[in-house]
Design a protein around this motif. Structure first.
Motif, PDB file in Angstrom:
ATOM      1  N   ARG A  25     -84.023  -0.767 -16.614  1.00 15.20           N
ATOM      2  CA  ARG A  25     -83.410  -0.849 -17.943  1.00 15.20           C
ATOM      3  C   ARG A  25     -82.327   0.219 -18.009  1.00 15.20           C
ATOM      4  O   ARG A  25     -81.236  -0.019 -18.476  1.00 15.20           O
ATOM      5  CB  ARG A  25     -84.456  -0.626 -19.030  1.00 15.20           C
ATOM      6  CG  ARG A  25     -83.929  -0.805 -20.435  1.00 15.20           C
ATOM      7  CD  ARG A  25     -84.996  -0.676 -21.512  1.00 15.20           C
ATOM      8  NE  ARG A  25     -86.344  -0.541 -21.018  1.00 15.20           N
ATOM      9  CZ  ARG A  25     -87.278  -1.507 -20.973  1.00 15.20           C
ATOM     10  NH1 ARG A  25     -87.049  -2.651 -21.407  1.00 15.20           N
ATOM     11  NH2 ARG A  25     -88.479  -1.307 -20.479  1.00 15.20           N
ATOM     12  N   VAL A  26     -82.666   1.401 -17.490  1.00 20.65           N
ATOM     13  CA  VAL A  26     -81.706   2.494 -17.447  1.00 20.65           C
ATOM     14  C   VAL A  26     -82.053   3.416 -16.283  1.00 20.65           C
ATOM     15  O   VAL A  26     -83.224   3.606 -15.954  1.00 20.65           O
ATOM     16  CB  VAL A  26     -81.665   3.270 -18.788  1.00 20.65           C
ATOM     17  CG1 VAL A  26     -82.970   3.989 -19.041  1.00 20.65           C
ATOM     18  CG2 VAL A  26     -80.510   4.253 -18.833  1.00 20.65           C
ATOM     19  N   LYS A  40     -76.818   1.499 -17.090  1.00 16.30           N
ATOM     20  CA  LYS A  40     -77.666   0.538 -17.790  1.00 16.30           C
ATOM     21  C   LYS A  40     -77.781  -0.747 -16.977  1.00 16.30           C
ATOM     22  O   LYS A  40     -76.783  -1.287 -16.523  1.00 16.30           O
ATOM     23  CB  LYS A  40     -77.106   0.239 -19.171  1.00 16.30           C
ATOM     24  CG  LYS A  40     -77.124   1.466 -20.059  1.00 16.30           C
ATOM     25  CD  LYS A  40     -76.765   1.125 -21.478  1.00 16.30           C
ATOM     26  CE  LYS A  40     -76.632   2.386 -22.273  1.00 16.30           C
ATOM     27  NZ  LYS A  40     -77.701   2.761 -23.075  1.00 16.30           N
TER      28      LYS A  40
END
Length: 147
Positions: A25-26, A40
């Motif tokens: 996700r990150v 990201k």
């Protein structure tokens, strides 16, 4: 398509998937110059994903392709060196081409030519070419940076 290198320490690695490739996700890296690099939605081959954990320190080789970006190589302080391009998209583009050719073959027997299938072949071919180019560029970057 572009490549870059970030030197620093992974501070955050929020995985959403581990097989057949790692997706995050990150991914946040504290750069050695004091800044932060926050990426990201990156992807990485599973072999690299195993090492992208908080506390991992070294050089991280990043790429941006036509439809995604991520980490294609690492050189960590403990001596770990891994290059692995997450190339599943090349196989997907080839599969699109094969399906489109089969669709055209069946349709031609019925005296039809589906333009969507022709478009799929063109887009699949462009995808294969651009993704292969990105893969070559990442390999060249990783191999030429031996510092």
């Amino acid at each position: 398509m572009s490549v870059s290198v970030v030197e620093g320490t992974v501070t955050e690695a929020v995985k959403t998937r581990t097989k057949p490739f790692a997706r995050y996700r990150v991914l946040t890296i504290a750069r050695r110059d004091g800044g932060m690099e926050q990426i990201k939605g990156p992807v990485a081959a599973s072999a690299i994903g195993e090492h992208l954990v908080p506390g991992a320190e070294g050089r991280f080789y990043l790429f941006r392709a036509i439809d995604h970006g991520g980490v294609h190589g690492i050189r960590l302080g403990d001596g770990t060196e891994i290059y692995a391009y997450p190339g599943n998209n090349i196989r997907l583009f080839v599969l699109v081409i094969i399906i489109a050719i089969a669709w055209i073959a069946v349709s031609v027997l019925n005296d039809k030519l589906p333009l969507l299938a022709v478009g799929m072949i063109v887009l699949g071919a462009v995808g294969v070419i651009l993704t292969s180019k990105s893969k070559s560029e990442t390999r060249r970057q990783f191999e030429s940076d031996r510092s």
